[in-house]
Design an enzyme around this catalytic site. Sequence first.
Site, PDB file in Angstrom:
ATOM      1  N   ASP A  31       0.826  -1.211   0.000  1.00  0.00           N
ATOM      2  CA  ASP A  31       0.000   0.000   0.000  1.00  0.00           C
ATOM      3  C   ASP A  31       0.858   1.257   0.000  1.00  0.00           C
ATOM      4  OD1 ASP A  31      -2.060   1.814   0.359  1.00  0.00           O
ATOM      5  OD2 ASP A  31      -3.035   0.671   1.927  1.00  0.00           O
ATOM      6  N   ASP A  32       0.753   2.070  -1.048  1.00  0.00           N
ATOM      7  CA  ASP A  32       1.460   3.355  -1.152  1.00  0.00           C
ATOM      8  C   ASP A  32       2.956   3.198  -1.419  1.00  0.00           C
ATOM      9  OD1 ASP A  32      -0.865   4.786  -0.791  1.00  0.00           O
ATOM     10  OD2 ASP A  32      -0.147   5.948   0.909  1.00  0.00           O
ATOM     11  N   CYS A  71      -6.149   3.569  -3.706  1.00  0.00           N
ATOM     12  CA  CYS A  71      -6.347   2.365  -2.904  1.00  0.00           C
ATOM     13  C   CYS A  71      -7.566   1.525  -3.282  1.00  0.00           C
ATOM     14  CB  CYS A  71      -6.437   2.795  -1.446  1.00  0.00           C
ATOM     15  SG  CYS A  71      -6.834   1.480  -0.331  1.00  0.00           S
ATOM     16  N   ARG A 126      -7.856  -2.083  -5.579  1.00  0.00           N
ATOM     17  CA  ARG A 126      -8.274  -3.362  -4.997  1.00  0.00           C
ATOM     18  C   ARG A 126      -9.460  -3.943  -5.765  1.00  0.00           C
ATOM     19  NH1 ARG A 126      -5.316  -3.165  -0.091  1.00  0.00           N
ATOM     20  NH2 ARG A 126      -4.217  -1.207  -0.367  1.00  0.00           N
ATOM     21  N   LYS A 166      -5.783  -5.532   4.533  1.00  0.00           N
ATOM     22  CA  LYS A 166      -6.640  -4.379   4.297  1.00  0.00           C
ATOM     23  C   LYS A 166      -7.683  -4.703   3.225  1.00  0.00           C
ATOM     24  CE  LYS A 166      -6.259   0.454   2.778  1.00  0.00           C
ATOM     25  NZ  LYS A 166      -5.304   1.554   2.499  1.00  0.00           N
ATOM     26  N   HIS A 202     -11.044  -2.499   2.402  1.00  0.00           N
ATOM     27  CA  HIS A 202     -11.328  -1.172   1.825  1.00  0.00           C
ATOM     28  C   HIS A 202     -12.177  -1.238   0.559  1.00  0.00           C
ATOM     29  CE1 HIS A 202      -9.479   3.154   1.943  1.00  0.00           C
ATOM     30  NE2 HIS A 202     -10.731   3.088   2.378  1.00  0.00           N
ATOM     31  N   HIS A 242       1.698   2.406   4.016  1.00  0.00           N
ATOM     32  CA  HIS A 242       0.759   3.533   4.070  1.00  0.00           C
ATOM     33  C   HIS A 242       0.878   4.277   5.405  1.00  0.00           C
ATOM     34  CE1 HIS A 242      -3.110   5.660   4.104  1.00  0.00           C
ATOM     35  NE2 HIS A 242      -3.288   5.336   2.833  1.00  0.00           N
ATOM     36  N   ASP A 281      -0.509  -0.743  -4.804  1.00  0.00           N
ATOM     37  CA  ASP A 281      -1.826  -0.237  -5.202  1.00  0.00           C
ATOM     38  C   ASP A 281      -1.805   1.137  -5.850  1.00  0.00           C
ATOM     39  OD1 ASP A 281      -1.297   1.247  -2.907  1.00  0.00           O
ATOM     40  OD2 ASP A 281      -3.283   0.992  -2.039  1.00  0.00           O
ATOM     41  N   ASN A 282      -0.741   1.905  -5.676  1.00  0.00           N
ATOM     42  CA  ASN A 282      -0.597   3.206  -6.347  1.00  0.00           C
ATOM     43  C   ASN A 282       0.846   3.648  -6.196  1.00  0.00           C
ATOM     44  OD1 ASN A 282      -2.664   3.978  -3.685  1.00  0.00           O
ATOM     45  ND2 ASN A 282      -0.560   4.725  -3.615  1.00  0.00           N
ATOM     46  N   LYS A 323       0.672   9.296  -6.303  1.00  0.00           N
ATOM     47  CA  LYS A 323      -0.657   8.770  -6.004  1.00  0.00           C
ATOM     48  C   LYS A 323      -1.720   9.839  -6.297  1.00  0.00           C
ATOM     49  CE  LYS A 323      -3.270   7.302  -1.849  1.00  0.00           C
ATOM     50  NZ  LYS A 323      -3.126   6.965  -0.429  1.00  0.00           N
TER      51      LYS A 323
END
Length: 562
Positions: free
Chosen positions: A43-44, A81, A85, A140, A142, A230, A336-337, A379
Amino acid sequence: MKHFALCVSLAFILGAFGVSSTAHAAHAADAPNRPNVVVILVDDMGFSDIGCYGSEIPTPNIDALAQHGVRFTQFYNTARCSPTRASLLTGLYPHQAGMGHLDNIVHEGSKGTTGRLRDDAVTMAEVLHDAGYLTCMTGKWHMGQQHGTPPWKRGFDRSLNSPSGGIYFRKQPYRPEIFLNGEKKMKDDPLFGEKWYSSDLWTDWGMKFIDEARAEKKPFFLYLAYCAPHFPLMAPAEEIAKYRGKYKQNWEKLREARHKRQIELGIVDAAWPLSEIPEQVPNWDELSDEEKDRFDHIMAIYAAMLDRVDQNVGKLVAGLKERGELDNTIIFFMSDNGGNAESGPRGIYEGENPGGPNSRVFLGQSWATLNNTPFRRYKHFTHEGGISTPLIVSWPDGIPTARDGKLVKEPGHLVDVMATVVDVTGAKYPTEYHGHQIQPMEGVNLMPAIDGEKLERKNPIYFEHEGNRTVRRGKWKLVMKHKGPWELYDIDADRTEQHDVIAEQPELAKELIADWEAWAKRADVGPWPGKARQEWGDEKAPGKKAKQKAKQRAKQQKAAAT
């Protein structure tokens, strides 16, 4: 190709991966057993943040996956995010899955931004469950748990999840809940142990679920969605200590060093110039010693988080090896980004013990510019810095040994993962599910590219997030920052997006704009009602110097075009 130097011993590689001189089977259809599937999402994390993509942060276990699989150099996520997903798990573009934004954003009357997974989309878990797999996820979610689409209602037989991320330590003052197979638990429940860090927790429970699959004699699908790295940035103190003091150096020099390694690895082309550091990022040499120490500590926490993710990838691989499952498991690893510039150039650094459970630390734009080397933006945006991710695919039984360590330069997107998994597992993607007509997959099977062949992609690759737009067709990329002008780049010659050629290719630009607009209508994108997000992650207007610099760049582009 120049092979990269892994930060691992040959003994580890040979032991964990069981290297042999024989060629692997090309596809699952040639193997006696259907492969297990593991999808790892971080993540991130920026494009250049792991060793085998140019980072100085040691990631030996992730690098080993790449050494015994392939690395994609042009793989794309959706810049955010929840949309990523949803796209990853459904094989659709985000709005088609109902997740055009984060799952707390609902646009009244929209089919594309509903805050939940749509009923006319199926998840990878639903497809594989019906194919006889035990389907599991940890980490996660989300994707609309609060709106009726939690993991246990979208195909997952086993799950240990945070509804929307942000969990690192057992004792921290927010998000006290965690869900085990749909049952709400408190984080300090003795079931999870007396002391834990969530990257470890997700891996340990993922292995527990794998053991359940083996006991039931079923192949397994594990979606392992780490919250790291993240914000709020948190890591065990001993991990942070390993990096303390190592980032008291000019981020411009660090970026140049990453770029040089990327060229040596073959990840980027030496002909692409390194994008400029934005004007908002301060000159390192003009910072006080106190400011340098602050920035060093922020980046040390971030590096520690990735270090711990890497350790957990090693734990997972070793666990699969011990159980005799590694060779017949296809593993995907991605982010994810792009790197996250939210909070602006200085980031956030709060709490008595930054990086601990009661702190609030954000990386900020200055270090995010390093994360996304060599690209522009971050992002949220659909320029390369926002949508580019590493993708590593490892599968000892399914990828020929001759392909080990190779680079795949064919463009790919998250929508392609579903098509690939359906192909290699022999699962059936449905046209109808639970009484709903299901949208067809948007992606293509990546196995030909993994095997070294060209991908036959009928349609371009499309993007939209917060009004930021892109279409990628062949070597051409048309991109717009929300409320800005369309730009056009020849990605083969200029992937760092330095030379806008839209004035030279007006007919091509018109064609691509019309193509994007037709897709947006088909994919339920809709207009973005928000204002334009600024490059450095806040909503303030650019300063006078930034405006002057932008005007100067526009003038140079116009002169070059004529």
